[in-house]
Design an enzyme around this catalytic site. Sequence first.
Site, PDB file in Angstrom:
ATOM      1  N   LYS A  49       0.835  -1.216   0.000  1.00 45.71           N
ATOM      2  CA  LYS A  49       0.000   0.000   0.000  1.00 45.71           C
ATOM      3  C   LYS A  49       0.860   1.253   0.000  1.00 45.71           C
ATOM      4  O   LYS A  49       0.506   2.255  -0.616  1.00 45.71           O
ATOM      5  CB  LYS A  49      -0.971  -0.015   1.196  1.00 45.71           C
ATOM      6  CG  LYS A  49      -2.158  -0.918   0.943  1.00 45.71           C
ATOM      7  CD  LYS A  49      -2.888  -1.315   2.191  1.00 45.71           C
ATOM      8  CE  LYS A  49      -3.883  -2.428   1.884  1.00 45.71           C
ATOM      9  NZ  LYS A  49      -4.286  -3.188   3.069  1.00 45.71           N
ATOM     10  N   GLN A  93      -5.518  -2.268   9.177  1.00 41.79           N
ATOM     11  CA  GLN A  93      -5.380  -3.580   8.550  1.00 41.79           C
ATOM     12  C   GLN A  93      -6.038  -4.660   9.417  1.00 41.79           C
ATOM     13  O   GLN A  93      -5.792  -4.750  10.620  1.00 41.79           O
ATOM     14  CB  GLN A  93      -3.884  -3.885   8.338  1.00 41.79           C
ATOM     15  CG  GLN A  93      -3.599  -5.159   7.559  1.00 41.79           C
ATOM     16  CD  GLN A  93      -4.055  -5.095   6.102  1.00 41.79           C
ATOM     17  OE1 GLN A  93      -3.981  -4.066   5.451  1.00 41.79           O
ATOM     18  NE2 GLN A  93      -4.552  -6.212   5.603  1.00 41.79           N
ATOM     19  N   ASP A 116     -11.939   2.008   3.323  1.00 44.97           N
ATOM     20  CA  ASP A 116     -12.225   0.578   3.187  1.00 44.97           C
ATOM     21  C   ASP A 116     -13.720   0.334   2.939  1.00 44.97           C
ATOM     22  O   ASP A 116     -14.119  -0.748   2.540  1.00 44.97           O
ATOM     23  CB  ASP A 116     -11.858  -0.150   4.489  1.00 44.97           C
ATOM     24  CG  ASP A 116     -10.514  -0.848   4.435  1.00 44.97           C
ATOM     25  OD1 ASP A 116     -10.153  -1.338   3.357  1.00 44.97           O
ATOM     26  OD2 ASP A 116      -9.846  -0.916   5.482  1.00 44.97           O
TER      27      ASP A 116
HETATM   28  N1  GUN Z   1      -7.501  -7.492   5.403  1.00 52.93           N
HETATM   29  C1  GUN Z   1      -7.768  -8.211   4.296  1.00 52.93           C
HETATM   30  N2  GUN Z   1      -8.351  -7.448   3.358  1.00 52.93           N
HETATM   31  C2  GUN Z   1      -8.464  -6.213   3.892  1.00 52.93           C
HETATM   32  C3  GUN Z   1      -8.987  -4.989   3.411  1.00 52.93           C
HETATM   33  O1  GUN Z   1      -9.494  -4.868   2.288  1.00 52.93           O
HETATM   34  N3  GUN Z   1      -8.909  -3.942   4.264  1.00 52.93           N
HETATM   35  C4  GUN Z   1      -8.384  -4.044   5.521  1.00 52.93           C
HETATM   36  N4  GUN Z   1      -8.365  -2.964   6.288  1.00 52.93           N
HETATM   37  N5  GUN Z   1      -7.889  -5.165   5.992  1.00 52.93           N
HETATM   38  C5  GUN Z   1      -7.926  -6.240   5.186  1.00 52.93           C
END
Ligand code: GUN
Length: 280
Positions: A49, A93, A116
């Site tokens: 990211k 996350q 998200d």
């Molecule tokens: N863990 C797995 N996929 C995601 C996601 O799309 N966003 C977040 N914040 N955590 C994740």
Amino acid sequence: MATLIDGKKLAAKLKETVRAEAQLLPRRPGLAVVLVGDDPASRVYVTSKRRDCEECGFYSEEYALPAQTTQAELAALVDELNGKGHIDGILVQLPLPKGLDERKVLLSIDPGKDVDCFHPHNVGQLTIGTPVFQPCTPGGVMEMLREYEIDPEGKRCVVLGRSNIVGKPMALLLLHANGTVVLCHSKTPDMKALAASADILVSAVGRTGLVTADMVKEGAVVIDVAMNRDENGKLCGDVCFEEVASKASYITPVPGGVGPMTRAMLMKNTLTAAKLHQGV
Ligand code: GUN
């Protein structure tokens, strides 16, 4: 033999569009990524990211907190990020280490920074068909379908898996695109037959080898959202790729399919948030 849907290529194209739009803003978009604990897979995602932010010309901040972090400490950080003017998006996350309440954390994120699309406010907007942000993984799948001119309207769409992150929002997006949607889960009787009736089949279960050729209709579009490891530790999806590819019309690979699109959609949502915060 199915046409391969190239998520890597499409994600690069999407990020380029995002970068070009971001350059026109008075202030560059900012994303904060919060990682709690030391899950190696999560570490990899967070690093990717940061790279995505660099590619799009975004500002980014990364917070790596120890697994012993308390709910109050995490809440204090989210509060601080909610108040930061140069931060447009906040991503915590998931999964969080045991002992931390995920729901409480997601509720505490400012809905205007919820890139998200996990906050109940944004989930509600999505449900009634007026979303500000797109849920990243399902949104990325919809971008793929659009790019390859696969229109869900009038099609039978079968989604395997009912998670809040993928299955449920995926079903909603396909429904809003006028698909006829069947959402299957662990208590669904005869999931195989339902899958085999799909024009568009999306698998988001997380079980290697789940989708075999007998579960796929001739000419179906097959989207594999899963990120599993096989017995040799190699990345793979839910779909038995070779045998299904010989039957499907379109198929996504793992890796190089949905994964890169999820990250590109996060950049798109951060751009959306930055535009809103800057009144553009
Ligand atoms: N863990 C797995 N996929 C995601 C996601 O799309 N966003 C977040 N914040 N955590 C994740």
